[in-house]
Design an enzyme around this catalytic site. Structure first.
Site, short mmCIF file in Angstrom:
data_model
loop_
_atom_site.label_atom_id
_atom_site.label_comp_id
_atom_site.label_asym_id
_atom_site.label_seq_id
_atom_site.Cartn_x
_atom_site.Cartn_y
_atom_site.Cartn_z
N ILE A 37 -142.95 77.49 31.68
CA ILE A 37 -143.90 76.81 30.80
C ILE A 37 -143.12 75.88 29.89
O ILE A 37 -141.97 76.16 29.55
CB ILE A 37 -144.72 77.83 29.97
CG1 ILE A 37 -145.84 77.13 29.18
CG2 ILE A 37 -143.82 78.68 29.09
CD1 ILE A 37 -146.85 78.08 28.58
N ILE B 129 -144.13 73.29 26.44
CA ILE B 129 -145.09 72.69 25.52
C ILE B 129 -144.50 71.36 25.07
O ILE B 129 -143.34 71.29 24.67
CB ILE B 129 -145.38 73.61 24.31
CG1 ILE B 129 -145.92 74.96 24.79
CG2 ILE B 129 -146.34 72.94 23.34
CD1 ILE B 129 -147.23 74.89 25.56
N GLY C 106 -145.83 76.13 18.40
CA GLY C 106 -146.13 77.04 17.31
C GLY C 106 -147.61 77.18 17.00
O GLY C 106 -147.98 77.69 15.94
N GLY D 55 -149.86 78.53 19.40
CA GLY D 55 -150.45 79.52 20.29
C GLY D 55 -150.87 79.00 21.65
O GLY D 55 -151.35 79.76 22.49
N HIS E 21 -139.59 85.72 21.72
CA HIS E 21 -140.55 86.55 20.97
C HIS E 21 -141.92 86.56 21.66
O HIS E 21 -142.54 87.62 21.82
CB HIS E 21 -140.66 86.03 19.53
CG HIS E 21 -141.74 86.72 18.74
ND1 HIS E 21 -141.61 88.00 18.25
CD2 HIS E 21 -142.99 86.30 18.39
CE1 HIS E 21 -142.72 88.34 17.63
NE2 HIS E 21 -143.57 87.33 17.69
N TYR F 178 -142.62 85.91 24.85
CA TYR F 178 -142.54 86.61 26.14
C TYR F 178 -142.53 88.12 25.94
O TYR F 178 -143.20 88.87 26.67
CB TYR F 178 -141.32 86.16 26.93
CG TYR F 178 -141.31 84.68 27.25
CD1 TYR F 178 -142.47 83.95 27.45
CD2 TYR F 178 -140.10 83.98 27.33
CE1 TYR F 178 -142.45 82.60 27.73
CE2 TYR F 178 -140.07 82.62 27.61
CZ TYR F 178 -141.24 81.94 27.81
OH TYR F 178 -141.21 80.60 28.09
#
Length: 188
Positions: A99, A101, A108, A110, A145, A147
């Site tokens: 993944i 982003i 940060g 979500g 964190h 994962y």
């Protein structure tokens, strides 16, 4: 704005996942060129627009060994990243997940957690996989964190596997098994 006729393959509260489309080229090219995204993914290639267009063409074709989906903001309809199941092995019922982003502005919030959950539901609930693994660079504390919160367990370390900005970094291999996912995310 959301693209007319966009097919929401998996829908969450803040994001949805859909296949890439040829008219995603502008946003996807910016995403591929983002230095923050490149660092977290360990991507050292420099992409031209033509290379990005070629890659879009490649991943838009059906391939039983992978599922490439774009992460789209429900609020804006804009690309915020991608989540990919690849190296799908139907005999051993396993796959790799990755993944990314796009850019600090999207991190940060979500979106990654929600996209991972949607893809893991697909992996275990539709594709009938037993094991999903990933690799994350040791400097990416926020991803580690997330994962671990999702239920991934650390399996090992690949020492000095990324050379970035004059320094070597370790990669941590993590995995989650079907029963672990169900226990955490599908309680009775």
């Amino acid at each position: 704005m959301e693209k007319q006729g966009a097919v929401k393959i998996f829908e969450g509260k803040h994001i949805y996942l859909r296949a890439i489309e040829t008219d995603d080229l502008d946003d996807y090219y910016v995403y591929l060129s983002d230095p923050t995204t490149s660092r977290f993914t360990g991507t050292q290639k420099v992409f031209s627009r033509q290379a990005a267009a070629s890659w879009i063409e490649t991943i838009s074709k059906p391939d039983s060994s992978r599922v490439d989906l774009m992460i789209i903001s429900q609020a804006t309809g804009r690309l915020v990243g991608e989540v990919v199941l690849n190296d799908i092995d139907p005999v051993n019922r396993s796959a790799n997940i990755r993944i990314a982003i796009a850019g600090q502005a999207n991190q940060g919030k979500g979106c990654g957690t929600e996209a991972m959950l949607l893809m893991l539901h697909h992996a275990f609930g539709t594709l009938n996989l037993h094991r999903v693994e990933l690799s994350v660079y040791a400097f990416n504390d926020r991803a580690i964190h997330v994962y671990e919160k999702l239920g991934f367990k650390r399996e090992g370390v690949q020492r000095d596997c990324l050379f970035w900005d004059h320094q070597y970094y370790d990669a941590i291999t993590m995995s989650i098994l079907e029963h672990e996912f169900r226990k955490l995310h599908m309680p009775d």
